[in-house]
Motif scaffolding. Structure first.
Motif, PDB file in Angstrom:
ATOM      1  N   VAL A 130       9.184  49.526  12.191  1.00 15.85           N
ATOM      2  CA  VAL A 130       8.426  49.032  11.557  1.00 15.85           C
ATOM      3  C   VAL A 130       6.722  49.120  11.715  1.00 15.85           C
ATOM      4  CG1 VAL A 130       7.455  46.853  10.686  1.00 15.85           C
ATOM      5  CG2 VAL A 130       9.911  46.722  11.177  1.00 15.85           C
ATOM      6  N   GLU A 131       6.597  49.263  13.271  1.00 14.10           N
ATOM      7  CA  GLU A 131       5.211  49.384  13.600  1.00 14.10           C
ATOM      8  C   GLU A 131       4.986  50.800  13.377  1.00 14.10           C
ATOM      9  OE1 GLU A 131       4.987  48.558  17.738  1.00 14.10           O
ATOM     10  OE2 GLU A 131       5.197  46.370  17.277  1.00 14.10           O
ATOM     11  N   ALA A 132       5.624  52.056  13.512  1.00 17.95           N
ATOM     12  CA  ALA A 132       5.557  53.087  13.274  1.00 17.95           C
ATOM     13  C   ALA A 132       4.935  53.497  11.710  1.00 17.95           C
ATOM     14  CB  ALA A 132       6.431  54.084  13.629  1.00 17.95           C
ATOM     15  N   ILE A 133       5.773  52.981  10.782  1.00 15.13           N
ATOM     16  CA  ILE A 133       5.798  52.838   9.365  1.00 15.13           C
ATOM     17  C   ILE A 133       4.446  52.483   9.162  1.00 15.13           C
ATOM     18  CG2 ILE A 133       6.781  52.564   7.145  1.00 15.13           C
ATOM     19  CD1 ILE A 133       9.572  52.790   8.480  1.00 15.13           C
ATOM     20  N   GLU A 134       4.137  51.350   9.538  1.00 13.42           N
ATOM     21  CA  GLU A 134       3.164  50.342   8.976  1.00 13.42           C
ATOM     22  C   GLU A 134       1.856  51.164   9.583  1.00 13.42           C
ATOM     23  OE1 GLU A 134       0.921  46.234  10.998  1.00 13.42           O
ATOM     24  OE2 GLU A 134       3.257  46.603  11.085  1.00 13.42           O
ATOM     25  N   GLN A 135       1.748  51.769  10.799  1.00 15.30           N
ATOM     26  CA  GLN A 135       0.642  52.577  11.182  1.00 15.30           C
ATOM     27  C   GLN A 135       0.193  53.774  10.080  1.00 15.30           C
ATOM     28  OE1 GLN A 135      -1.528  51.774  13.503  1.00 15.30           O
ATOM     29  NE2 GLN A 135      -2.858  53.613  12.914  1.00 15.30           N
ATOM     30  N   ILE A 136       1.258  54.495   9.779  1.00 16.35           N
ATOM     31  CA  ILE A 136       1.120  55.675   8.733  1.00 16.35           C
ATOM     32  C   ILE A 136       0.511  55.253   7.478  1.00 16.35           C
ATOM     33  CG2 ILE A 136       2.401  57.104   7.255  1.00 16.35           C
ATOM     34  CD1 ILE A 136       4.093  57.672   9.875  1.00 16.35           C
ATOM     35  N   LEU A 137       1.029  53.767   7.144  1.00 13.19           N
ATOM     36  CA  LEU A 137       0.585  53.062   5.791  1.00 13.19           C
ATOM     37  C   LEU A 137      -1.079  52.921   6.051  1.00 13.19           C
ATOM     38  CD1 LEU A 137       3.638  51.250   4.803  1.00 13.19           C
ATOM     39  CD2 LEU A 137       2.666  53.553   3.443  1.00 13.19           C
ATOM     40  N   ILE A 138      -1.203  52.297   7.163  1.00 12.60           N
ATOM     41  CA  ILE A 138      -2.509  51.984   7.449  1.00 12.60           C
ATOM     42  C   ILE A 138      -3.479  53.164   7.313  1.00 12.60           C
ATOM     43  CG2 ILE A 138      -4.137  50.966   9.208  1.00 12.60           C
ATOM     44  CD1 ILE A 138      -1.941  48.987  10.071  1.00 12.60           C
ATOM     45  N   GLU A 139      -3.037  54.438   8.020  1.00 19.31           N
ATOM     46  CA  GLU A 139      -3.980  55.469   8.104  1.00 19.31           C
ATOM     47  C   GLU A 139      -4.091  56.037   6.667  1.00 19.31           C
ATOM     48  OE1 GLU A 139      -1.550  58.059  10.407  1.00 19.31           O
ATOM     49  OE2 GLU A 139      -1.912  56.999  12.230  1.00 19.31           O
ATOM     50  N   GLN A 140      -3.169  55.821   5.616  1.00 19.41           N
ATOM     51  CA  GLN A 140      -3.375  55.973   4.128  1.00 19.41           C
ATOM     52  C   GLN A 140      -4.045  55.015   3.400  1.00 19.41           C
ATOM     53  OE1 GLN A 140       0.911  56.382   2.928  1.00 19.41           O
ATOM     54  NE2 GLN A 140       0.983  58.456   3.872  1.00 19.41           N
ATOM     55  N   GLY A 141      -4.673  53.986   4.086  1.00 21.29           N
ATOM     56  CA  GLY A 141      -5.504  53.195   3.444  1.00 21.29           C
ATOM     57  C   GLY A 141      -5.116  51.839   3.330  1.00 21.29           C
ATOM     58  N   GLN A 142      -3.964  51.474   3.333  1.00 17.97           N
ATOM     59  CA  GLN A 142      -3.152  50.042   2.989  1.00 17.97           C
ATOM     60  C   GLN A 142      -4.212  49.373   4.171  1.00 17.97           C
ATOM     61  OE1 GLN A 142      -1.658  49.386   0.702  1.00 17.97           O
ATOM     62  NE2 GLN A 142      -0.756  51.150  -0.053  1.00 17.97           N
ATOM     63  N   THR A 143      -4.258  48.028   3.593  1.00 16.56           N
ATOM     64  CA  THR A 143      -4.658  46.972   4.420  1.00 16.56           C
ATOM     65  C   THR A 143      -3.418  46.553   5.557  1.00 16.56           C
ATOM     66  OG1 THR A 143      -3.710  44.967   3.243  1.00 16.56           O
ATOM     67  CG2 THR A 143      -5.865  45.880   2.595  1.00 16.56           C
ATOM     68  N   LYS A 144      -3.752  46.063   6.912  1.00 16.44           N
ATOM     69  CA  LYS A 144      -2.936  45.846   7.651  1.00 16.44           C
ATOM     70  C   LYS A 144      -1.786  44.866   7.052  1.00 16.44           C
ATOM     71  CE  LYS A 144      -2.201  44.395  12.516  1.00 16.44           C
ATOM     72  NZ  LYS A 144      -1.263  45.264  12.831  1.00 16.44           N
ATOM     73  N   GLU A 145      -1.801  43.946   6.266  1.00 12.01           N
ATOM     74  CA  GLU A 145      -1.375  43.230   5.425  1.00 12.01           C
ATOM     75  C   GLU A 145      -0.282  43.767   4.809  1.00 12.01           C
ATOM     76  OE1 GLU A 145      -4.516  42.745   5.541  1.00 12.01           O
ATOM     77  OE2 GLU A 145      -4.531  41.145   7.435  1.00 12.01           O
ATOM     78  N   VAL A 146      -0.658  44.563   3.804  1.00 13.58           N
ATOM     79  CA  VAL A 146       0.066  45.165   2.856  1.00 13.58           C
ATOM     80  C   VAL A 146       1.048  46.188   3.547  1.00 13.58           C
ATOM     81  CG1 VAL A 146       0.073  46.821   0.967  1.00 13.58           C
ATOM     82  CG2 VAL A 146      -1.453  44.759   0.964  1.00 13.58           C
ATOM     83  N   ALA A 147       0.594  46.947   4.514  1.00  7.94           N
ATOM     84  CA  ALA A 147       1.383  48.065   5.268  1.00  7.94           C
ATOM     85  C   ALA A 147       2.401  47.237   6.146  1.00  7.94           C
ATOM     86  CB  ALA A 147       0.455  48.745   6.208  1.00  7.94           C
ATOM     87  N   HIS A 148       2.062  46.072   6.742  1.00  4.45           N
ATOM     88  CA  HIS A 148       3.230  45.298   7.414  1.00  4.45           C
ATOM     89  C   HIS A 148       4.254  44.878   6.387  1.00  4.45           C
ATOM     90  CE1 HIS A 148       5.148  43.316  10.750  1.00  4.45           C
ATOM     91  NE2 HIS A 148       5.201  42.130   9.684  1.00  4.45           N
ATOM     92  N   GLU A 149       4.105  44.407   5.404  1.00  9.47           N
ATOM     93  CA  GLU A 149       4.918  43.790   4.295  1.00  9.47           C
ATOM     94  C   GLU A 149       5.772  45.028   3.713  1.00  9.47           C
ATOM     95  OE1 GLU A 149       4.878  41.717   0.159  1.00  9.47           O
ATOM     96  OE2 GLU A 149       3.386  41.169   1.325  1.00  9.47           O
ATOM     97  N   LEU A 150       5.080  46.110   3.439  1.00  9.67           N
ATOM     98  CA  LEU A 150       5.898  47.255   2.980  1.00  9.67           C
ATOM     99  C   LEU A 150       6.786  47.813   3.940  1.00  9.67           C
ATOM    100  CD1 LEU A 150       3.129  49.282   1.157  1.00  9.67           C
ATOM    101  CD2 LEU A 150       5.128  48.373   0.252  1.00  9.67           C
TER     102      LEU A 150
END
Length: 137
Positions: A1-21
């Motif tokens: 979850v953390e690895a995917i979350e980090q990539i999504l954050i790098e792509q501009g998602q907020t931490k909350e949205v990235a974590h949920e996705l």
């Protein structure tokens, strides 16, 4: 979850949205996650595999992005019929543009092994699409 979350954050998602996705992707066993970001070069999308999940990043700088992705992903709530028609027309045009670009690439590739490889790739992609549509992905 953390690895995917980090990539999504790098792509501009907020931490909350990235974590949920990321959490939804992992918990539901989804194999694919779509992101949106600027990608160097002319590629319309990139593919990265992280922790068993395929991250597909759509290039927001690519001309097909506006005509295809934005047209289809914008909220339709309260949209007028004419706007929806324009968006569908834009999406159809974007899809035709991508297919035309592929066809031209095949046409401009010298006959022989290179062109045969492109035909094989197109055929394999078609088979994969058929499998996705038959099985739900």
């Amino acid at each position: 979850v953390e690895a995917i979350e980090q990539i999504l954050i790098e792509q501009g998602q907020t931490k909350e949205v990235a974590h949920e996705l990321a959490a939804t992707t992992v918990s539901s066993g989804l194999k694919y996650v779509f992101g949106h970001d600027e990608i160097e070069g002319a590629a319309f999308f990139s593919v990265r595999i992280k922790c068993g999940t395929i991250l597909i990043t759509l290039n927001t700088k690519h001309p097909a992005y506006k005509g295809l992705v934005e047209a289809l992903e914008r909220d339709t709530e309260g949209a007028e019929v004419e706007e929806l028609r324009e968006r569908l027309g834009s999406a159809a045009g974007g899809l035709k543009l991508l297919l035309s670009a592929w066809a031209r690439m095949e046409d401009e590739t010298e006959a022989g092994e290179g062109r045969e490889q492109l035909v094989d790739i197109r055929t394999d992609w078609g088979r994969m699409a058929r499998m996705f549509l038959s099985s739900g992905g």
